[in-house]
Motif scaffolding. Structure first.
Motif, PDB file in Angstrom:
ATOM      1  N   ARG A 118       0.830  -1.207   0.000  1.00 21.06           N
ATOM      2  CA  ARG A 118       0.000   0.000   0.000  1.00 21.06           C
ATOM      3  C   ARG A 118       0.864   1.256   0.000  1.00 21.06           C
TER       4      ARG A 118
ATOM      5  N   LEU B 149      -0.864   4.729  -1.610  1.00 19.22           N
ATOM      6  CA  LEU B 149      -2.309   4.666  -1.370  1.00 19.22           C
ATOM      7  C   LEU B 149      -2.624   4.805   0.113  1.00 19.22           C
TER       8      LEU B 149
ATOM      9  N   GLU C  23      -8.168   4.081  -0.012  1.00 18.64           N
ATOM     10  CA  GLU C  23      -8.012   3.862  -1.449  1.00 18.64           C
ATOM     11  C   GLU C  23      -7.795   2.381  -1.758  1.00 18.64           C
ATOM     12  N   LEU C  24      -7.008   1.703  -0.940  1.00 16.46           N
ATOM     13  CA  LEU C  24      -6.816   0.267  -1.146  1.00 16.46           C
ATOM     14  C   LEU C  24      -8.125  -0.477  -0.926  1.00 16.46           C
TER      15      LEU C  24
ATOM     16  N   TYR D 287     -10.283  -0.089  -4.014  1.00 18.21           N
ATOM     17  CA  TYR D 287      -9.788  -0.942  -5.106  1.00 18.21           C
ATOM     18  C   TYR D 287     -10.234  -2.391  -4.907  1.00 18.21           C
TER      19      TYR D 287
ATOM     20  N   LYS E 211      -6.419 -10.304  -5.936  1.00 17.64           N
ATOM     21  CA  LYS E 211      -6.375  -8.871  -6.232  1.00 17.64           C
ATOM     22  C   LYS E 211      -5.105  -8.239  -5.658  1.00 17.64           C
TER      23      LYS E 211
ATOM     24  N   LEU F  71      -2.106  -6.543  -7.871  1.00 19.46           N
ATOM     25  CA  LEU F  71      -1.633  -5.201  -7.573  1.00 19.46           C
ATOM     26  C   LEU F  71      -0.131  -5.209  -7.304  1.00 19.46           C
TER      27      LEU F  71
ATOM     28  N   ARG G 297       1.376   1.130 -12.459  1.00 15.83           N
ATOM     29  CA  ARG G 297       0.296   1.157 -11.476  1.00 15.83           C
ATOM     30  C   ARG G 297      -1.038   1.048 -12.186  1.00 15.83           C
TER      31      ARG G 297
ATOM     32  N   PHE H 224      -4.450  -0.236 -10.583  1.00 16.86           N
ATOM     33  CA  PHE H 224      -5.250   0.652  -9.761  1.00 16.86           C
ATOM     34  C   PHE H 224      -5.556   1.950 -10.484  1.00 16.86           C
ATOM     35  N   PHE H 225      -4.564   2.454 -11.210  1.00 15.71           N
ATOM     36  CA  PHE H 225      -4.705   3.733 -11.893  1.00 15.71           C
ATOM     37  C   PHE H 225      -4.817   3.500 -13.375  1.00 15.71           C
TER      38      PHE H 225
END
Length: 72
Positions: A15, A20, A24-25, A28, A54, A58, A67, A70-71
């Motif tokens: 994280r 993050l 935010e985590l 996701y 997941k 990540l 990234r 997530f992004f």
């Protein structure tokens, strides 16, 4: 001895490496709040099996220098 594939330190390190917040985590991962992530990071609870994939996805994305998981 903790043989869990996602010990607290690993989750927190991932994280933080992504910059993050716990919230935010959690978003996701499809979770409703940061309390769950906080509990994982403190070692109070462990992620359920369905979330490990997941987290691994990540982590792989992070290790490849992207990234995009997530992004977008």
């Amino acid at each position: 001895m903790n043989n869990h594939p996602w010990p607290a330190e690993r989750i927190k390190a991932l994280r933080l490496s992504l910059g993050l917040t716990q919230q935010e985590l959690a978003v996701y991962l499809g979770l409703s709040g940061n309390t769950i992530v906080s509990n994982w990071e403190r070692g109070c609870h462990l992620p359920i099996w369905s979330l490990w994939n997941k987290l691994e996805e990540l982590e792989k994305s992070c290790s490849k220098g992207t990234r995009s998981v997530f992004f977008p």
